[in-house]
Scaffold this motif. Structure first.
Motif, PDB file in Angstrom:
ATOM      1  N   ASP A 118      70.383  14.766  15.102  1.00 29.06           N
ATOM      2  CA  ASP A 118      69.060  14.947  14.504  1.00 29.06           C
ATOM      3  C   ASP A 118      68.038  14.960  15.641  1.00 29.06           C
ATOM      4  O   ASP A 118      67.264  14.017  15.819  1.00 29.06           O
ATOM      5  CB  ASP A 118      68.762  13.819  13.513  1.00 29.06           C
ATOM      6  CG  ASP A 118      67.518  14.094  12.670  1.00 29.06           C
ATOM      7  OD1 ASP A 118      66.827  15.096  12.952  1.00 29.06           O
ATOM      8  OD2 ASP A 118      67.238  13.308  11.749  1.00 29.06           O
ATOM      9  N   TYR A 160      70.059   6.833   6.628  1.00 27.60           N
ATOM     10  CA  TYR A 160      68.695   7.329   6.491  1.00 27.60           C
ATOM     11  C   TYR A 160      68.613   8.748   5.948  1.00 27.60           C
ATOM     12  O   TYR A 160      67.639   9.116   5.284  1.00 27.60           O
ATOM     13  CB  TYR A 160      67.954   7.224   7.830  1.00 27.60           C
ATOM     14  CG  TYR A 160      68.228   8.337   8.818  1.00 27.60           C
ATOM     15  CD1 TYR A 160      67.354   9.417   8.942  1.00 27.60           C
ATOM     16  CD2 TYR A 160      69.355   8.310   9.636  1.00 27.60           C
ATOM     17  CE1 TYR A 160      67.593  10.431   9.852  1.00 27.60           C
ATOM     18  CE2 TYR A 160      69.597   9.309  10.543  1.00 27.60           C
ATOM     19  CZ  TYR A 160      68.725  10.375  10.649  1.00 27.60           C
ATOM     20  OH  TYR A 160      68.972  11.377  11.549  1.00 27.60           O
ATOM     21  N   ARG A 161      69.644   9.564   6.191  1.00 26.22           N
ATOM     22  CA  ARG A 161      69.601  10.944   5.693  1.00 26.22           C
ATOM     23  C   ARG A 161      69.613  11.000   4.165  1.00 26.22           C
ATOM     24  O   ARG A 161      69.213  12.003   3.574  1.00 26.22           O
ATOM     25  CB  ARG A 161      70.781  11.741   6.248  1.00 26.22           C
ATOM     26  CG  ARG A 161      70.666  12.074   7.736  1.00 26.22           C
ATOM     27  CD  ARG A 161      71.859  12.900   8.176  1.00 26.22           C
ATOM     28  NE  ARG A 161      71.837  13.232   9.588  1.00 26.22           N
ATOM     29  CZ  ARG A 161      71.221  14.290  10.108  1.00 26.22           C
ATOM     30  NH1 ARG A 161      70.568  15.114   9.316  1.00 26.22           N
ATOM     31  NH2 ARG A 161      71.273  14.528  11.411  1.00 26.22           N
ATOM     32  N   ASP A 162      70.086   9.942   3.524  1.00 28.17           N
ATOM     33  CA  ASP A 162      70.137   9.907   2.057  1.00 28.17           C
ATOM     34  C   ASP A 162      68.855   9.344   1.444  1.00 28.17           C
ATOM     35  O   ASP A 162      68.761   9.206   0.224  1.00 28.17           O
ATOM     36  CB  ASP A 162      71.325   9.050   1.597  1.00 28.17           C
ATOM     37  CG  ASP A 162      72.659   9.628   2.050  1.00 28.17           C
ATOM     38  OD1 ASP A 162      72.778  10.872   2.077  1.00 28.17           O
ATOM     39  OD2 ASP A 162      73.567   8.845   2.383  1.00 28.17           O
TER      40      ASP A 162
END
Length: 263
Positions: free
Chosen positions: A140, A214-216
């Protein structure tokens, strides 16, 4: 040496930062003046001498902090983490710094953090390995770019200068006083990061859920709770925190019609 373009920094600075800074400077000035008067009156306690020794203490702490990164951290360079090095160079150029700050990856031991500081004429950024992984192994890069823009923003805004840190040193130990300035500075640094890499702002979700989850996380949902999760103890938690609470901070990054809330 001037770090950053003053006109650009003014536009990105939180509107209440300078007011909070003046309060902190006044507190420190009163403490130092009082200590000096007591010392001249012959007071035998060590308190006046301790207060008057703060300039040396700040110098020592800054020097030791810089040395610790140099001897224990991994220096980000063209040979070591070249993509991150380009981000540091890009941010330094974007904010018109006179030189590119040193940058290091340091052990995180599970902590998600990064910071900027300086010693003498040098400025540096240190990124905890757990946060650095977000832009590396977890792929990311925009999130890492935002973090680097934030830390370089602290440097461009003058937050890490020796005289500033000495000037607020006494206020920093008074609950709520130094922390309020710190929160304003965080909003200022976020403004720099948002200008440098707007697409990376949602990387701050890592502060709420960690590097694996954190992506969720729905960034907007956390920001929306700034209006619903309120109350006396929410205000107290924020007042005593060096960083804005996540709900207020995320909301400030979405709603650009007003500056981030301090109190």
């Amino acid at each position: 040496m001037r770090w950053g373009d003053p006109r650009r920094t003014r536009a990105l600075r939180h509107p209440k930062e300078n007011t909070a800074l003046l309060v902190c400077l006044a507190v420190t000035a009163l403490a130092v003046t009082g200590a000096l008067n007591r010392a001249l009156d012959g007071e035998s306690s060590g308190q006046p001498l301790f207060v008057l020794a703060i300039p040396l203490l700040v110098f020592f702490v800054r020097g030791q902090l810089y040395a610790r990164q140099r001897v224990n951290g991994v220096r980000i360079s063209e040979a070591q983490f070249p993509e991150a090095h380009r981000m540091v160079v890009d941010a330094a150029r974007a904010f018109e710094l006179p030189q590119v700050p040193d940058a290091y990856v340091v052990p995180g031991h599970g902590h998600i953090n990064a910071f900027a500081s300086g010693h003498g004429s040098r400025r540096f950024v240190a990124i905890h390995s757990d946060l650095f992984e977000v832009g590396g192994r977890l792929a990311d890069p925009e999130a890492l770019r935002f973090v680097i823009g934030h830390e370089i923003g602290h440097i461009a805004a003058g937050h890490v200068s020796y005289w500033r840190q000495f000037g607020i040193s006494i206020a920093d130990i008074i609950p709520g006083i130094g922390a309020t300035l710190s929160r304003a500075q965080e909003y200022t640094a976020d403004n720099h990061a948002l200008e440098f890499c707007p697409e990376g702002k949602e990387g701050l979700r890592v502060l709420a859920a960690g590097k694996y989850l954190y992506r969720d996380v729905d960034f907007g949902a956390i920001a929306a709770r700034a209006h619903t999760d309120q109350g006396l103890f929410v205000m107290l938690v924020n007042l005593l925190s060096s960083h804005p609470v996540n709900t207020w901070r995320f909301h400030a990054l979405i709603d650009r019609s007003q500056p981030g809330r301090l109190l």
